[in-house]
Design an enzyme around this catalytic site. Structure first.
Site, PDB file in Angstrom:
ATOM      1  N   LYS A  33       7.549   6.232  -9.157  1.00 22.15           N
ATOM      2  CA  LYS A  33       8.335   5.615 -10.246  1.00 22.15           C
ATOM      3  C   LYS A  33       7.423   4.982 -11.302  1.00 22.15           C
ATOM      4  O   LYS A  33       7.608   5.190 -12.489  1.00 22.15           O
ATOM      5  CB  LYS A  33       9.277   4.519  -9.697  1.00 22.15           C
ATOM      6  CG  LYS A  33      10.260   4.992  -8.664  1.00 22.15           C
ATOM      7  CD  LYS A  33      11.244   3.891  -8.281  1.00 22.15           C
ATOM      8  CE  LYS A  33      10.605   2.676  -7.640  1.00 22.15           C
ATOM      9  NZ  LYS A  33      10.072   2.900  -6.300  1.00 22.15           N
ATOM     10  N   ARG A  78      17.607  -3.003  -6.564  1.00 21.81           N
ATOM     11  CA  ARG A  78      17.097  -2.622  -5.251  1.00 21.81           C
ATOM     12  C   ARG A  78      18.086  -2.924  -4.136  1.00 21.81           C
ATOM     13  O   ARG A  78      17.818  -2.613  -2.982  1.00 21.81           O
ATOM     14  CB  ARG A  78      15.824  -3.409  -5.001  1.00 21.81           C
ATOM     15  CG  ARG A  78      14.621  -2.566  -4.604  1.00 21.81           C
ATOM     16  CD  ARG A  78      13.462  -3.508  -4.528  1.00 21.81           C
ATOM     17  NE  ARG A  78      12.276  -2.935  -3.966  1.00 21.81           N
ATOM     18  CZ  ARG A  78      11.210  -2.606  -4.688  1.00 21.81           C
ATOM     19  NH1 ARG A  78      11.207  -2.736  -5.988  1.00 21.81           N
ATOM     20  NH2 ARG A  78      10.139  -2.144  -4.081  1.00 21.81           N
ATOM     21  N   ARG A 114      -3.036   4.907  -1.709  1.00 17.13           N
ATOM     22  CA  ARG A 114      -2.985   4.392  -3.079  1.00 17.13           C
ATOM     23  C   ARG A 114      -4.067   3.329  -3.339  1.00 17.13           C
ATOM     24  O   ARG A 114      -4.220   2.399  -2.562  1.00 17.13           O
ATOM     25  CB  ARG A 114      -1.592   3.801  -3.309  1.00 17.13           C
ATOM     26  CG  ARG A 114      -1.370   3.223  -4.670  1.00 17.13           C
ATOM     27  CD  ARG A 114       0.083   3.231  -5.011  1.00 17.13           C
ATOM     28  NE  ARG A 114       0.855   2.214  -4.317  1.00 17.13           N
ATOM     29  CZ  ARG A 114       2.158   2.014  -4.547  1.00 17.13           C
ATOM     30  NH1 ARG A 114       2.811   2.764  -5.416  1.00 17.13           N
ATOM     31  NH2 ARG A 114       2.812   1.083  -3.890  1.00 17.13           N
ATOM     32  N   ARG A 144      -3.519  -2.371  -2.719  1.00 21.12           N
ATOM     33  CA  ARG A 144      -2.527  -3.445  -2.830  1.00 21.12           C
ATOM     34  C   ARG A 144      -2.324  -4.116  -1.475  1.00 21.12           C
ATOM     35  O   ARG A 144      -2.343  -3.441  -0.455  1.00 21.12           O
ATOM     36  CB  ARG A 144      -1.190  -2.834  -3.276  1.00 21.12           C
ATOM     37  CG  ARG A 144      -0.849  -3.092  -4.708  1.00 21.12           C
ATOM     38  CD  ARG A 144       0.338  -2.280  -5.135  1.00 21.12           C
ATOM     39  NE  ARG A 144       1.581  -2.621  -4.443  1.00 21.12           N
ATOM     40  CZ  ARG A 144       2.772  -2.198  -4.830  1.00 21.12           C
ATOM     41  NH1 ARG A 144       2.888  -1.437  -5.914  1.00 21.12           N
ATOM     42  NH2 ARG A 144       3.862  -2.536  -4.187  1.00 21.12           N
ATOM     43  N   ARG A 203       8.550  -1.774   4.422  1.00 19.43           N
ATOM     44  CA  ARG A 203       9.074  -1.517   3.071  1.00 19.43           C
ATOM     45  C   ARG A 203       9.982  -0.293   3.062  1.00 19.43           C
ATOM     46  O   ARG A 203      11.020  -0.264   2.388  1.00 19.43           O
ATOM     47  CB  ARG A 203       7.918  -1.341   2.073  1.00 19.43           C
ATOM     48  CG  ARG A 203       7.248  -2.672   1.733  1.00 19.43           C
ATOM     49  CD  ARG A 203       5.914  -2.489   1.056  1.00 19.43           C
ATOM     50  NE  ARG A 203       6.006  -1.865  -0.244  1.00 19.43           N
ATOM     51  CZ  ARG A 203       5.018  -1.157  -0.784  1.00 19.43           C
ATOM     52  NH1 ARG A 203       3.887  -0.976  -0.138  1.00 19.43           N
ATOM     53  NH2 ARG A 203       5.158  -0.639  -1.973  1.00 19.43           N
TER      54      ARG A 203
HETATM   55  P1  AMP Z   1       7.196  -2.613  -6.037  1.00 14.51           P
HETATM   56  O1  AMP Z   1       5.933  -2.754  -6.817  1.00 14.51           O
HETATM   57  O2  AMP Z   1       8.370  -2.167  -6.874  1.00 14.51           O
HETATM   58  O3  AMP Z   1       7.044  -1.777  -4.782  1.00 14.51           O
HETATM   59  O4  AMP Z   1       7.589  -4.090  -5.548  1.00 14.51           O
HETATM   60  C1  AMP Z   1       6.729  -4.845  -4.712  1.00 14.51           C
HETATM   61  C2  AMP Z   1       7.522  -5.923  -3.985  1.00 14.51           C
HETATM   62  O5  AMP Z   1       8.121  -6.818  -4.934  1.00 14.51           O
HETATM   63  C3  AMP Z   1       8.684  -5.429  -3.140  1.00 14.51           C
HETATM   64  O6  AMP Z   1       8.268  -4.993  -1.849  1.00 14.51           O
HETATM   65  C4  AMP Z   1       9.565  -6.669  -3.077  1.00 14.51           C
HETATM   66  O7  AMP Z   1       9.037  -7.628  -2.170  1.00 14.51           O
HETATM   67  C5  AMP Z   1       9.399  -7.249  -4.487  1.00 14.51           C
HETATM   68  N1  AMP Z   1      10.426  -6.712  -5.415  1.00 14.51           N
HETATM   69  C6  AMP Z   1      10.223  -5.909  -6.502  1.00 14.51           C
HETATM   70  N2  AMP Z   1      11.380  -5.626  -7.129  1.00 14.51           N
HETATM   71  C7  AMP Z   1      12.349  -6.253  -6.425  1.00 14.51           C
HETATM   72  C8  AMP Z   1      13.769  -6.337  -6.548  1.00 14.51           C
HETATM   73  N3  AMP Z   1      14.431  -5.688  -7.520  1.00 14.51           N
HETATM   74  N4  AMP Z   1      14.444  -7.079  -5.634  1.00 14.51           N
HETATM   75  C9  AMP Z   1      13.803  -7.743  -4.652  1.00 14.51           C
HETATM   76  N5  AMP Z   1      12.478  -7.707  -4.458  1.00 14.51           N
HETATM   77  C10 AMP Z   1      11.743  -6.965  -5.335  1.00 14.51           C
END
Ligand code: AMP
Length: 213
Positions: free
Chosen positions: A13, A88, A127, A160, A171
């Site tokens: 994404k 989400r 990654r 990360r 996750r």
């Molecule tokens: P991402 O980079 O999108 O994988 O997000 C990393 C982390 O941020 C996720 O594993 C969640 O802990 C938190 N996070 C990101 N977006 C959301 C969301 N819309 N709702 C809740 N937690 C989020």
């Protein structure tokens, strides 16, 4: 253009959203990036968010809706946006629908980036980000020249914090339980488009372009 990119962690994404942003001149809004910025800034909220993110869990729906409402109120989002990582949960999708109604800014599409589980695991565990160029790389998929480019620039390949196997497992589990219902939410409203997100970045991008039109 107002679109939401849906898909499991590792479905590409972020990479695709960045490419779309450059082409379509609308901001790429990544809630994960926004939360990582809060963590880096060391705010009280950042500390709380970090504990949740490090476990691979989700930040609360209320907090996320607040973050998104503020972000969409900024001028650069006036002509559209590419959302990555939000909504989400089903609750976030419902609240977001209400917010867009208030803004009279309906969503054009929710696009699901579809990837097989085994590929997701490799994309996530492999990654890395180059500490100097900021380029996203993958130890399994990037060309050796791309990795060398980072090393030659004096960079290190940074992983990360939430990209280790145990947290990745959580996750993906959280994704199945909490985020997959969001796909149904948009399918029922006839807003869902699915893109085959396996293959090279450019191949996936071409499919995404034609899905968006
Ligand atoms: P991402 O980079 O999108 O994988 O997000 C990393 C982390 O941020 C996720 O594993 C969640 O802990 C938190 N996070 C990101 N977006 C959301 C969301 N819309 N709702 C809740 N937690 C989020």
């Amino acid at each position: 253009m107002r679109i939401v990119l849906l898909g499991a962690p590792g479905s590409g994404k972020g990479t695709q959203a960045k490419m779309l942003m450059a082409e379509r001149n609308v901001p790429h809004i990544s809630t994960g990036d926004m939360l990582r910025e809060a963590v880096a800034a060391g705010t009280r909220f950042g500390h709380k968010a970090r504990t949740i993110m490090d476990a691979g869990d989700l930040v609360s729906d209320d907090v996320m809706l607040g973050i998104i409402s503020e972000r969409l109120a900024q001028a650069d989002a006036g002509d559209g946006f590419i959302l990555d990582g939000f909504p989400r949960t089903r609750q976030q999708a419902e609240d977001f629908e209400e917010l867009l109604d208030q803004l009279s800014a309906p969503l054009d599409a929710a696009i699901l980036m579809d990837v097989d589980f085994d590929i997701l695991m490799k994309r996530l565990t492999g990654r890395r980000t180059c500490s100097v160029t900021g380029k996203l790389l993958n130890i399994f998929f990037s060309a050796p020249e791309e990795i060398d480019e980072c090393t030659a620039a004096g960079g290190e390949l940074i992983q990360r914090d939430d990209d280790n196997e145990e947290i990745i497992g959580n996750r993906l589990d959280v994704y199945r339980r909490q985020t997959e219902p969001v796909i149904e939410f948009y399918r029922k409203r006839d807003r869902l488009k699915t893109v085959d997100a396996e293959g090279s970045i450019d191949e996936v991008h071409a499919r995404l372009q034609s899905a968006i039109g």
